[in-house]
Structure formats: C-alpha cells, structure tokens
Write a protein that holds these residues in place. Sequence first.
Motif, short mmCIF file in Angstrom:
data_model
loop_
_atom_site.label_atom_id
_atom_site.label_comp_id
_atom_site.label_asym_id
_atom_site.label_seq_id
_atom_site.Cartn_x
_atom_site.Cartn_y
_atom_site.Cartn_z
N VAL A 113 0.85 -1.19 0.00
CA VAL A 113 0.00 0.00 0.00
C VAL A 113 0.89 1.24 0.00
O VAL A 113 2.11 1.16 0.19
N ALA A 114 0.26 2.38 -0.22
CA ALA A 114 0.98 3.65 -0.07
C ALA A 114 0.98 4.03 1.41
O ALA A 114 -0.05 3.98 2.07
N PHE A 115 2.15 4.41 1.93
CA PHE A 115 2.22 4.91 3.30
C PHE A 115 3.21 6.08 3.33
O PHE A 115 4.00 6.26 2.39
N GLN A 143 -0.52 -11.10 -0.08
CA GLN A 143 0.73 -11.75 -0.46
C GLN A 143 1.63 -12.09 0.73
O GLN A 143 2.61 -12.82 0.57
N SER A 144 1.33 -11.55 1.88
CA SER A 144 2.10 -11.87 3.09
C SER A 144 1.31 -11.38 4.30
O SER A 144 0.34 -10.62 4.16
N ASP A 145 1.70 -11.82 5.48
CA ASP A 145 1.09 -11.28 6.70
C ASP A 145 1.28 -9.77 6.75
O ASP A 145 0.38 -9.03 7.15
N TYR A 146 2.48 -9.33 6.35
CA TYR A 146 2.75 -7.90 6.33
C TYR A 146 1.80 -7.16 5.39
O TYR A 146 1.34 -6.05 5.72
N CYS A 147 1.48 -7.75 4.25
CA CYS A 147 0.54 -7.11 3.32
C CYS A 147 -0.82 -6.91 3.98
O CYS A 147 -1.46 -5.88 3.79
N LYS A 148 -1.27 -7.89 4.75
CA LYS A 148 -2.56 -7.74 5.43
C LYS A 148 -2.49 -6.67 6.51
O LYS A 148 -3.42 -5.86 6.65
N ILE A 149 -1.40 -6.65 7.26
CA ILE A 149 -1.26 -5.64 8.31
C ILE A 149 -1.31 -4.23 7.72
O ILE A 149 -2.01 -3.35 8.22
N ALA A 151 -2.52 -3.33 4.75
CA ALA A 151 -3.83 -3.07 4.13
C ALA A 151 -4.87 -2.77 5.20
O ALA A 151 -5.73 -1.88 5.02
N ASP A 152 -4.82 -3.48 6.32
CA ASP A 152 -5.74 -3.19 7.43
C ASP A 152 -5.56 -1.76 7.92
O ASP A 152 -6.53 -1.09 8.29
N LYS A 153 -4.33 -1.30 7.92
CA LYS A 153 -4.04 0.03 8.46
C LYS A 153 -4.42 1.15 7.48
O LYS A 153 -4.98 2.17 7.90
N TYR A 154 -4.13 0.95 6.19
CA TYR A 154 -4.28 2.06 5.24
C TYR A 154 -5.42 1.88 4.23
O TYR A 154 -5.78 2.84 3.54
N LEU A 155 -5.99 0.68 4.14
CA LEU A 155 -7.09 0.47 3.18
C LEU A 155 -8.39 0.19 3.94
O LEU A 155 -9.22 1.06 4.09
N THR A 156 -8.57 -1.02 4.40
CA THR A 156 -9.75 -1.38 5.18
C THR A 156 -9.45 -2.64 5.99
O THR A 156 -8.73 -3.52 5.53
#
Length: 379
Positions: A113-115, A143-149, A151-156
């Motif tokens: 994501v963009a941060f 694509q990874s646990d990090y991707c979900k973390i 995305a949860d923070k900056y997308l939904t």
Amino acid sequence: MSSRHLIDRVKALIYDVYVFIMTHGKEFLRWRKQASGGVGCRVFYGHDHIPSPGEKASGGIIKCQDLQKDFPNVVRGANVLYLVSSALPTCPEILVKYTKKSCVKLIVNQNGVAFPAYHGNNLEKMNGPRRFLLQQADHVIYQSDYCKISADKYLTDTVENYSILHNPVDVQFFLPAKKPARPTKPVLLMAGSHGFFYRISSAVQVLSSLKKLGIEAKLMIYGRLAWKNDAEECRKELIAVCRKYGAEDMVEFGKSYRQIDAPSIYQSADLLIHTQYNDACPRTVVEAMACGLPIVYSKSGGVPELVGEEAGRGVSVPMDWEKVHPPNPDQMAEAVVEVLSSIDQYATAARERAVKRFDVRDWLEAHKKIFETVLGQDR
C-alpha cells in the motif's frame, strides 16, 4: 500559476476525461452481452494481453503469467475477475462496476500500500482505488502477513473472506547452478525493479564495507532502473555512486530481463542482497532461493516471512510507517561474511525452503480451491 503550467493541467484533465470515457465504452461493450463462455472457472485478469514468459515483464503481472498456465485469460465471457493490486488496469473501478452488474466474482491479490514513508501525504491516489477493490471483493489474497497488516491500516480492516498466499516460484524451472568450486571473489546480486535510489546506493556501500573487511566482492545489478523517469539518468546516478565509494570496477550493470532469462542470472551469483525497506513480498527473493541463493536483506516488510531463519541473514531496522530506514551497510557486510562462511549450508536451506513453501504448483492448487469456493457461493 504560470500559463504553461495551466495549459499542462488542462491537457492532463482532458486526457483523464478521454481515458474515463474510453474505458466506460470498452467495458460496456465487453460486458453488455455476457456470453456463457462454457462451464467451469473462466478468469479475466483485467488486461487484454498477458505477457508470455518470453516477453519482458516485471511486478504483479508475473502472477497472471503463472495463473495462465491453468486458468487462461478469458477476455469475454469470464465469471471471475482477478486483479493484482500492483498491476491494475486503467480505471479499475469502472471495470469492477460493470463486472458486478454481470454477476462476475471479484478476487483481489493485494500487495503493498501507499504509506507516508514513500508517498508523503499523497496516499489516496494509490490507496483509494485499492480500498474500493477490497470493499467490493468476494475474496482477497494477501501476499504476506505484512501485506494484510498494512492493508488493514491504510485500506480497510473489514475484509472477511481472505487467504494469505506468498508469491510463488516454479521450482522446476528456477534451479541451482551446477557449479564447480566457488570463486575466491564472491558475487552478490541485486535483481528486480529498482524503484528507489537508496536501494542501489546501499548495496554499493556494502561493497565498500566488505572491502574494509578484506573481501573483494562483485555486485551484479539486473532489472529496471526506475527511480527516475529517464533510465539513462538513473544509470548516470548509479555510476556516480559507484565512483563515490570506489566501486567502479566492482559493479556489473545488467538490464531488465525476461522471466525465461531469470534463472541464468541467479545461477551466476552466490547470494542475493535485498536492501529495500518494508518490501511487501518481493518475488525476486523466492526466485533466488529456488536457485540456491541465500538472502542478505533488510529485516522488514514481508521478507522475513520468505527467508525465515535458515535461508539467509537479515539486518534489523526500526519499524516505521513515516520514514524509510535503509539497512546499515556495515551490518549488511557482516551478514554477507557470515553467510559466505557457511555458504553451502545456507544455499541448501534456501533451495529446500523454496521447494517446501513457495512451489507454484501448490499456489495454483490453492487458487483452484479459492475459485471453486467463490463460484459456489451463490449455489
């Protein structure tokens, strides 16, 4: 505002309107008469053409290449729309709205994501469309646990149906080299798309740090130089940093490459060095591991999930969404020395981990089950 700047803005606005109208027209015609297209799973990847392995391609589109082996790109008559967040088509929101009207299922493969550390305050231009896609998705593949973390923070953080599938590698195609005795001068490799100058600069500094430790190493840089719009300007900046650290004769500049050429590039090196901070799930890491290359890397993002404890050595950096923290070159050099001291052991572990965890055949089988589940939701 100068008259020239105003003219440029008007031109850009006109172009955006043109693209918007053309995309509406194209997708209206595509989905107006949704043909049955046959039975079973029929996948459209949002692009009329997916590059073959013999064509130059990089980034998220490579996943569509993998999927095409079992699920060909169905441009008309699809019942699944599969979008990769790092390889989106033009105006994906328009495409999704038309497919939803046609009762087509949406699966999103979510990368990074963009941060603020990379995008400052201009986050919504990238995150807005991706947030919309996750909200509309019938299933999300992180694509990874990090991707979900991230995305949860900056997308939904409201996604209910999801899987975590790391990027895959064809372990029957990406193979270790049949090498004679290893050369006295170790060969380090950087591969992939180089979108940030510090990524290259940090690697060159590692060479300098190794030299101070009495180790003459060679660095091969392959892939697209993309931190500026002009590749030649990137190349000049790369040459300048090599001169600055006395590494002109220690660096070999490669070019962007095709997937069919990638194994031979990996096989010509001893280890992969990956300096990017908070990289979500770099495919080059699992490709290198499949070729028996240990990884020395910035211990951030999704890379630790890929490498584990046995397939390389990470250099710790702070966890930060606001600022980029390149790995310390001296510590990277020490990690390189440690890996080189047990290179055969690390190489074997890297290959074994890639085969066990990231084989593309397992990844395709997981997709088959996801497609079947999603298509069976309305039955």
